[in-house]
Design a protein around this motif. Structure first.
Motif, PDB file in Angstrom:
ATOM      1  N   PRO A 254     -14.859  -1.011   8.357  1.00 10.59           N
ATOM      2  CA  PRO A 254     -14.015   0.060   7.820  1.00 10.59           C
ATOM      3  C   PRO A 254     -12.621  -0.014   8.437  1.00 10.59           C
ATOM      4  CG  PRO A 254     -15.436   0.939   9.524  1.00 10.59           C
ATOM      5  CD  PRO A 254     -15.752  -0.534   9.425  1.00 10.59           C
ATOM      6  N   PHE A 255     -11.613   0.211   7.616  1.00  8.89           N
ATOM      7  CA  PHE A 255     -10.241   0.082   8.121  1.00  8.89           C
ATOM      8  C   PHE A 255      -9.325   0.908   7.234  1.00  8.89           C
ATOM      9  CE2 PHE A 255      -6.127  -1.670   8.962  1.00  8.89           C
ATOM     10  CZ  PHE A 255      -6.179  -2.181  10.253  1.00  8.89           C
ATOM     11  N   SER A 256      -8.447   1.688   7.834  1.00  6.59           N
ATOM     12  CA  SER A 256      -7.462   2.454   7.057  1.00  6.59           C
ATOM     13  C   SER A 256      -6.073   1.884   7.301  1.00  6.59           C
ATOM     14  CB  SER A 256      -7.517   3.933   7.420  1.00  6.59           C
ATOM     15  OG  SER A 256      -7.234   4.132   8.792  1.00  6.59           O
ATOM     16  N   THR A 257      -5.341   1.688   6.220  1.00 12.23           N
ATOM     17  CA  THR A 257      -3.978   1.166   6.332  1.00 12.23           C
ATOM     18  C   THR A 257      -2.951   2.291   6.377  1.00 12.23           C
ATOM     19  OG1 THR A 257      -3.335   1.017   3.984  1.00 12.23           O
ATOM     20  CG2 THR A 257      -4.804  -0.693   4.829  1.00 12.23           C
ATOM     21  N   SER A 258      -3.420   3.543   6.187  1.00 14.95           N
ATOM     22  CA  SER A 258      -2.494   4.667   6.150  1.00 14.95           C
ATOM     23  C   SER A 258      -3.244   5.957   6.437  1.00 14.95           C
ATOM     24  CB  SER A 258      -1.823   4.762   4.767  1.00 14.95           C
ATOM     25  OG  SER A 258      -2.797   5.035   3.769  1.00 14.95           O
ATOM     26  N   THR A 259      -2.494   7.026   6.679  1.00 13.31           N
ATOM     27  CA  THR A 259      -3.047   8.371   6.736  1.00 13.31           C
ATOM     28  C   THR A 259      -2.343   9.211   5.676  1.00 13.31           C
ATOM     29  OG1 THR A 259      -1.458   9.026   8.456  1.00 13.31           O
ATOM     30  CG2 THR A 259      -3.614   8.233   9.180  1.00 13.31           C
ATOM     31  N   GLY A 260      -3.016  10.254   5.192  1.00  4.79           N
ATOM     32  CA  GLY A 260      -2.458  11.039   4.111  1.00  4.79           C
ATOM     33  C   GLY A 260      -2.532  10.293   2.794  1.00  4.79           C
ATOM     34  N   CYS A 261      -1.737  10.723   1.830  1.00  3.28           N
ATOM     35  CA  CYS A 261      -1.722  10.095   0.501  1.00  3.28           C
ATOM     36  C   CYS A 261      -0.278   9.844   0.097  1.00  3.28           C
ATOM     37  CB  CYS A 261      -2.401  11.002  -0.530  1.00  3.28           C
ATOM     38  SG  CYS A 261      -2.312  10.369  -2.231  1.00  3.28           S
ATOM     39  N   TYR A 262       0.011   8.616  -0.370  1.00  4.79           N
ATOM     40  CA  TYR A 262       1.399   8.272  -0.683  1.00  4.79           C
ATOM     41  C   TYR A 262       1.908   9.019  -1.925  1.00  4.79           C
ATOM     42  CZ  TYR A 262       0.028   5.088  -4.506  1.00  4.79           C
ATOM     43  OH  TYR A 262      -0.465   4.555  -5.669  1.00  4.79           O
ATOM     44  N   TRP A 263       1.011   9.471  -2.795  1.00  2.00           N
ATOM     45  CA  TRP A 263       1.419  10.249  -3.964  1.00  2.00           C
ATOM     46  C   TRP A 263       1.583  11.724  -3.583  1.00  2.00           C
ATOM     47  CZ3 TRP A 263       3.731  10.065  -8.396  1.00  2.00           C
ATOM     48  CH2 TRP A 263       3.543  11.054  -9.361  1.00  2.00           C
ATOM     49  N   SER A 264       0.526  12.320  -3.120  1.00  2.00           N
ATOM     50  CA  SER A 264       0.524  13.677  -2.552  1.00  2.00           C
ATOM     51  C   SER A 264       1.219  14.703  -3.447  1.00  2.00           C
ATOM     52  CB  SER A 264       1.193  13.668  -1.167  1.00  2.00           C
ATOM     53  OG  SER A 264       0.899  14.853  -0.460  1.00  2.00           O
ATOM     54  N   GLN A 265       1.055  14.563  -4.756  1.00  2.00           N
ATOM     55  CA  GLN A 265       1.662  15.514  -5.684  1.00  2.00           C
ATOM     56  C   GLN A 265       0.654  16.148  -6.629  1.00  2.00           C
ATOM     57  OE1 GLN A 265       5.396  14.181  -7.575  1.00  2.00           O
ATOM     58  NE2 GLN A 265       5.483  12.501  -6.093  1.00  2.00           N
ATOM     59  N   CYS A 266      -0.601  15.733  -6.548  1.00  2.00           N
ATOM     60  CA  CYS A 266      -1.600  16.279  -7.449  1.00  2.00           C
ATOM     61  C   CYS A 266      -1.830  17.763  -7.161  1.00  2.00           C
ATOM     62  CB  CYS A 266      -2.929  15.543  -7.306  1.00  2.00           C
ATOM     63  SG  CYS A 266      -2.860  13.803  -7.758  1.00  2.00           S
ATOM     64  N   SER A 267      -1.978  18.536  -8.210  1.00  2.00           N
ATOM     65  CA  SER A 267      -2.344  19.937  -8.035  1.00  2.00           C
ATOM     66  C   SER A 267      -3.724  20.010  -7.394  1.00  2.00           C
ATOM     67  CB  SER A 267      -2.376  20.644  -9.391  1.00  2.00           C
ATOM     68  OG  SER A 267      -1.135  20.562 -10.033  1.00  2.00           O
ATOM     69  N   PHE A 268      -3.933  20.995  -6.556  1.00  2.00           N
ATOM     70  CA  PHE A 268      -5.226  21.240  -5.914  1.00  2.00           C
ATOM     71  C   PHE A 268      -5.619  20.155  -4.912  1.00  2.00           C
ATOM     72  CE2 PHE A 268      -5.450  22.381 -10.495  1.00  2.00           C
ATOM     73  CZ  PHE A 268      -5.205  23.732 -10.359  1.00  2.00           C
ATOM     74  N   GLN A 280       2.242   5.136   6.474  1.00  2.00           N
ATOM     75  CA  GLN A 280       1.748   3.791   6.187  1.00  2.00           C
ATOM     76  C   GLN A 280       1.962   2.889   7.410  1.00  2.00           C
ATOM     77  OE1 GLN A 280       0.528   1.901   3.088  1.00  2.00           O
ATOM     78  NE2 GLN A 280       0.042   0.709   4.922  1.00  2.00           N
ATOM     79  N   ILE A 281       0.891   2.271   7.880  1.00  2.00           N
ATOM     80  CA  ILE A 281       1.043   1.261   8.928  1.00  2.00           C
ATOM     81  C   ILE A 281       1.809   0.081   8.342  1.00  2.00           C
ATOM     82  CG2 ILE A 281      -0.181  -0.233  10.556  1.00  2.00           C
ATOM     83  CD1 ILE A 281      -2.576   1.652  10.286  1.00  2.00           C
ATOM     84  N   ARG A 282       2.643  -0.522   9.124  1.00  2.00           N
ATOM     85  CA  ARG A 282       3.419  -1.665   8.635  1.00  2.00           C
ATOM     86  C   ARG A 282       2.478  -2.709   8.032  1.00  2.00           C
ATOM     87  NH1 ARG A 282       5.914  -6.389  10.606  1.00  2.00           N
ATOM     88  NH2 ARG A 282       4.648  -6.247  12.491  1.00  2.00           N
ATOM     89  N   PRO A 283       2.665  -3.080   6.751  1.00  2.00           N
ATOM     90  CA  PRO A 283       1.712  -3.960   6.074  1.00  2.00           C
ATOM     91  C   PRO A 283       1.395  -5.252   6.812  1.00  2.00           C
ATOM     92  CG  PRO A 283       3.159  -2.969   4.463  1.00  2.00           C
ATOM     93  CD  PRO A 283       3.680  -2.554   5.806  1.00  2.00           C
ATOM     94  N   ASP A 284       2.400  -5.897   7.414  1.00  2.00           N
ATOM     95  CA  ASP A 284       2.113  -7.131   8.152  1.00  2.00           C
ATOM     96  C   ASP A 284       1.210  -6.857   9.355  1.00  2.00           C
ATOM     97  OD1 ASP A 284       3.240  -9.456   6.908  1.00  2.00           O
ATOM     98  OD2 ASP A 284       5.225  -8.599   7.286  1.00  2.00           O
ATOM     99  N   SER A 285       1.377  -5.700   9.995  1.00  2.00           N
ATOM    100  CA  SER A 285       0.507  -5.340  11.120  1.00  2.00           C
ATOM    101  C   SER A 285      -0.919  -5.109  10.641  1.00  2.00           C
ATOM    102  CB  SER A 285       1.025  -4.076  11.819  1.00  2.00           C
ATOM    103  OG  SER A 285       2.296  -4.316  12.403  1.00  2.00           O
TER     104      SER A 285
END
Length: 517
Positions: A254-268, A280-285
């Motif tokens: 398991p691995f996460s490349t980011s926290t939160g949501c890059y869109w973060s505009q959906c209702s509810f 977002q963690i730096r993609p190359d990292s």
């Protein structure tokens, strides 16, 4: 210290959050241990179940070892019926082993008829009466052994799901009673959701020394008086976890490349409602870390646990494949309509995409501010399938803008695209209690408890939860095209095991794949 992952969550892979915490503690030279009490506790109950009385349970008992081996092997993922029998039999023993405690356990859930994880008073009761928990015979031995032998002074609990809460607090209460000197810390997704509620008043001050909201690495280091680390100063660490014990055909990383949501505009959206900031963690990292972990563990599969993998990250994965098959959650975006891009994703190791389509009706999508349209979704599903990537589609019914007519439009969309949909997840809408949209509807409490995360509401069109469930059961799930998709659903493990069926049935990634070697 010890980091603890309490039961119950799907025992298919190690917990991602604890892997991050372990990496940060190691980089800060803090000696620590990890107890994945989820897989350990489940195995304990399976191996110590009482002699069964009924025919089904006796058969399941006889075949337990074989079924566990099968779920850890490859062949059973070529036959969904054999897989379901094995999973159901293993689950039957777990259910039987816990029956005497009054709880109902499964491989994916924990249910108590009288205690709710949404009531702090019930969680405190669980802490005060740990011997009533079905896992007590396991943790009442396991925890003292480690605390005494390693002179443990701090225990951190990663509580991410409601299914973990009652057992987590039973373990916390046991440690508090038996080892009052041990400092107790609570964190994880569920604790974060509680703490982000504007009405949060900590009811656990008498039992938890610290509650941590959000990513726990920096707060945990601060508790130990250590300087905060930069993200690039450490990577997740899994070598203290029982990587060979999980019920999957090899190690899932398991691995996460980011926290939160890059869109973060959906209702509810719970992420937006809780104020979770996207990072977002730096993609190359990301690729550097993934490549290192792939060399170290030779995973059978990488599970990217992001709320949504960004297009920027996907392009970096195409440019620099991590060296193992992977899957994860993504938004329906324009780049998926490009067959060449989808083929490049496939070549990078992508075996499955989980897509939050939510609805097949454009008016509903617009109301939810999903940022996608039905035509794009149609083109994307076809391009993704043509590239050889499987899809796990998430649908949501009962939002304030939906009526039965819009729900039927979603059914029509699914039926028309059934050749391009491999798996379905059907959910009934829950309104987050701290969502700004709460002000737009007439709310009605339906989850009693001071820790409730959602509230019910009176649907403006009378399309309530009961009507939605009736539609799903009597109409949606009875459609022949939907039935064909639903029959493929992996029992209990759902999306965590779904990629293996596609990998084993000819839709697999081959370059460097552990399964193909």
């Amino acid at each position: 210290m010890i980091l603890i992952n309490p039961p119950i969550v799907k025992p298919s892979e190690p917990p991602a959050g604890i892997g991050k915490l372990s990496g940060a503690l190691r980089a800060a030279n803090i000696r620590h241990h990890i107890i994945d009490a989820n897989i350990e506790g489940i195995c304990y109950l399976l191996n110590n179940a009482p002699e069964p009385a009924d025919t089904w349970t006796r058969r399941a008992f006889r075949h337990l070892s074989h079924n566990l081996d099968a779920l850890k092997g490859r062949d059973i993922y070529r036959n969904i019926d054999r897989y379901k029998r094995a999973a159901m039999d293993v689950n039957r023993i777990l259910e039987y082993a816990s029956a005497g405690s009054g709880t109902r356990l499964s491989l994916a859930d924990y249910y108590h008829p009288n205690l709710s994880p949404l009531k702090s008073s019930n969680l405190m009761y669980a802490a005060e009466h740990p011997e009533e928990n079905p896992f007590f015979p396991y943790f009442s031995t396991r925890l003292p052994e480690l605390v005494k032998s390693e002179r443990i002074g701090t225990a951190g609990f990663s509580i991410n799901y409601l299914s973990q809460a009652l057992t987590a607090f039973a373990m916390i209460g046991f440690l508090k009673r038996e080892f009052p000197h041990v400092k107790l810390i609570g964190g994880g997704g569920l604790i974060t959701s509680w703490m982000r509620n504007p009405g949060w008043k900590n009811p656990f001050g008498g039992i938890l020394d610290h509650c941590i909201s959000g990513p726990g690495e920096i707060p945990l280091l601060e508790i130990f008086g250590k300087k905060a680390l930069k993200k690039g100063d450490y990577r997740p660490s899994y070598d203290l976890l029982p990587v060979k014990d999980y019920l999957s055909p090899g190690f899932i990383l398991p691995f996460s490349t980011s926290t939160g949501c890059y869109w973060s505009q959906c209702s509810f959206c719970p992420e937006k409602a809780e104020g979770n900031i996207y990072a977002q963690i730096r993609p190359d990292s990301v690729i550097d870390d993934l490549s290192y972990l792939v060399r170290q563990f030779s995973p059978v599969l990488i599970h990217l646990t992001d709320n949504a993998i960004s297009p920027v990250m996907m392009r970096k994965i195409v440019e620099r494949p991590p060296g193992a098959p992977w899957y994860g959650f993504a938004r329906v975006v324009d780049c998926f309509t490009d067959t060449d891009f989808c083929r490049a994703l496939k070549d990078s190791g992508c075996v499955m995409l989980k897509l939050g389509l939510e609805s097949g009706d454009q008016r509903v999508l617009d109301y939810m501010n999903k940022g996608c349209d039905v035509k794009t979704a149609s083109k994307a599903l076809k391009a993704i399938k043509e590239a050889g990537i499987s899809t796990y589609i998430y649908l949501l019914f009962g939002t304030p803008s939906e009526t039965i007519e819009e729900a039927r439009n979603t059914l029509s969309f699914v039926a028309a695209h059934s050749d391009y949909i491999d798996f379905l997840n059907l959910a009934v809408f829950n309104l987050p209690v701290n969502s700004p949209e709460v002000r737009e509807v007439d709310t009605v409490a339906f989850y009693e408890g001071d820790l409730s995360l959602y509230t019910d509401f009176r649907h403006p069109e009378g399309w309530g939860r009961r009507q939605v469930r009736e539609f799903l059961d009597r109409e949606f799930k009875r459609d022949p095209a939907v039935q064909s998709i639903m029959r493929r659903q992996p029992q209990f493990f759902t999306s965590n095991h779904a990629p293996f069926f596609m990998m084993e049935q000819g839709n697999q990634y081959t370059a460097g794949s552990v399964l193909s070697q």
